[in-house]
Design a protein around this motif. Structure first.
Motif, PDB file in Angstrom:
ATOM      1  N   PHE A  31       0.845  -1.198   0.000  1.00  0.00           N
ATOM      2  CA  PHE A  31       0.000   0.000   0.000  1.00  0.00           C
ATOM      3  C   PHE A  31       0.876   1.243   0.000  1.00  0.00           C
ATOM      4  CE2 PHE A  31      -3.751  -2.441   1.256  1.00  0.00           C
ATOM      5  CZ  PHE A  31      -3.167  -3.546   1.849  1.00  0.00           C
ATOM      6  N   TYR A  64       0.514   5.389   1.071  1.00  0.00           N
ATOM      7  CA  TYR A  64      -0.279   6.404   1.731  1.00  0.00           C
ATOM      8  C   TYR A  64       0.458   7.739   1.658  1.00  0.00           C
ATOM      9  CZ  TYR A  64      -3.384   2.923   3.856  1.00  0.00           C
ATOM     10  OH  TYR A  64      -4.298   1.925   4.055  1.00  0.00           O
ATOM     11  N   PHE A  76      -5.046   7.084   1.978  1.00  0.00           N
ATOM     12  CA  PHE A  76      -4.798   5.984   1.043  1.00  0.00           C
ATOM     13  C   PHE A  76      -4.565   6.503  -0.364  1.00  0.00           C
ATOM     14  CE2 PHE A  76      -5.258   1.801  -0.752  1.00  0.00           C
ATOM     15  CZ  PHE A  76      -5.940   1.985  -1.953  1.00  0.00           C
ATOM     16  N   TYR A  95      -3.098   0.429  -3.930  1.00  0.00           N
ATOM     17  CA  TYR A  95      -2.909  -0.886  -3.330  1.00  0.00           C
ATOM     18  C   TYR A  95      -2.536  -1.902  -4.411  1.00  0.00           C
ATOM     19  CZ  TYR A  95      -4.896  -5.487  -2.033  1.00  0.00           C
ATOM     20  OH  TYR A  95      -5.119  -6.823  -1.846  1.00  0.00           O
ATOM     21  N   ASP A 110      -6.347  -1.221  -6.696  1.00  0.00           N
ATOM     22  CA  ASP A 110      -7.095  -0.038  -6.291  1.00  0.00           C
ATOM     23  C   ASP A 110      -6.163   1.162  -6.387  1.00  0.00           C
ATOM     24  OD1 ASP A 110      -8.580   1.984  -5.043  1.00  0.00           O
ATOM     25  OD2 ASP A 110      -9.331   0.680  -3.458  1.00  0.00           O
ATOM     26  N   SER A 136      -7.708   4.327  -6.438  1.00  0.00           N
ATOM     27  CA  SER A 136      -8.712   5.371  -6.285  1.00  0.00           C
ATOM     28  C   SER A 136      -8.224   6.582  -5.503  1.00  0.00           C
ATOM     29  CB  SER A 136      -9.959   4.799  -5.606  1.00  0.00           C
ATOM     30  OG  SER A 136      -9.643   4.323  -4.317  1.00  0.00           O
ATOM     31  N   GLY A 183      -6.213  -7.826   4.396  1.00  0.00           N
ATOM     32  CA  GLY A 183      -6.794  -7.019   5.456  1.00  0.00           C
ATOM     33  C   GLY A 183      -5.951  -6.930   6.710  1.00  0.00           C
TER      34      GLY A 183
END
Lengths: 111, 116
Positions: free
Chosen positions: B33, B35, B45, B48, B56, B58, B99
């Protein structure tokens, strides 16, 4: 946009006292995690609570989760000066992959 | 390695310059990830990866931001034509399980980007 929001924004206590931080979030979650960040450093994972759990303990940490109120709390017992840091709650959303953070609670533990 | 490694630790760029930020995740961690953390704020965020697939993106603020992880390990975040509002700490994190179920996400120390 920020998902988790911590309260209070800042907290100052004496060493040995307990510190309680609260977190609210907006959508359904898979789990909720708490992280600590010391000034100028990366985030450190503290504890994870799953959506089907209500309370979890790890050492001096106690986390609660109320999914009906979309809220969580972090309790640090018998605080130490070394606990001084920013604390973030991070709900896991977005299909189970996206960890989102609030603005954090700045905890200061004084001797 | 023992942790997530990010380089450089600090980067000063002139406005309009392109920059590349590197992340070495923990060996075997499939999730990675990125950030962005502005001063006094929580991490936001950006994007990913699961192995080499960017699942992702976004959170990338504009098309000037681009991330890649071609072999499923090291990742690079590239910012083209940097602007002053890009000044922030860029954090990379990796996770063994989906997760962060096993041990949460492991974060690097970040790259502090200052655009002048």
């Amino acid at each position: 946009s920020q998902q988790g929001e911590e309260d209070p924004q800042a907290l100052s206590i004496q060493e040995g006292e307990n510190a309680t931080m609260n977190c609210s979030y907006k959508t359904s979650i898979n789990n909720l995690q708490w992280y600590r960040q010391n000034s100028g450093r990366g985030l450190v994972h503290l504890i994870l609570i799953r959506s089907n759990e209500r309370e979890k303990h790890s050492g001096r940490l106690r986390v609660t989760l109320d999914t009906s109120k979309k809220s969580s709390s972090l309790l640090i017992t018998a605080s130490r000066a070394a606990d001084t840091a920013s604390y973030f709650c991070a709900p896991l959303t977005g299909g189970g992959n996206k960890l989102t953070f609030g603005t954090g609670t700045q905890l200061k533990v004084e001797l | 390695g023992a942790g997530v490694s990010q380089s450089p630790r600090y980067k000063v760029a002139k406005r309009g310059q392109d920059v590349a930020l590197r992340c070495d995740p923990i060996s075997g961690h499939v999730s990675l990830f990125w950030y962005q953390q502005a001063l006094g704020q929580g991490p936001e965020f950006l994007t990913y990866f699961q192995n080499e697939a960017q699942l992702d993106k976004s959170g990338l603020p504009s098309d000037r931001f681009f991330a890649e992880r071609p072999e499923g390990s090291v990742s690079t975040l590239k910012i083209q034509r940097t602007q002053q509002e890009d000044s922030a700490v860029y954090l990379c994190a990796s996770s063994l399980a989906l997760g962060g179920e096993m041990a949460g996400y492991t974060f690097g120390s970040g790259t502090r980007l200052t655009v002048v």
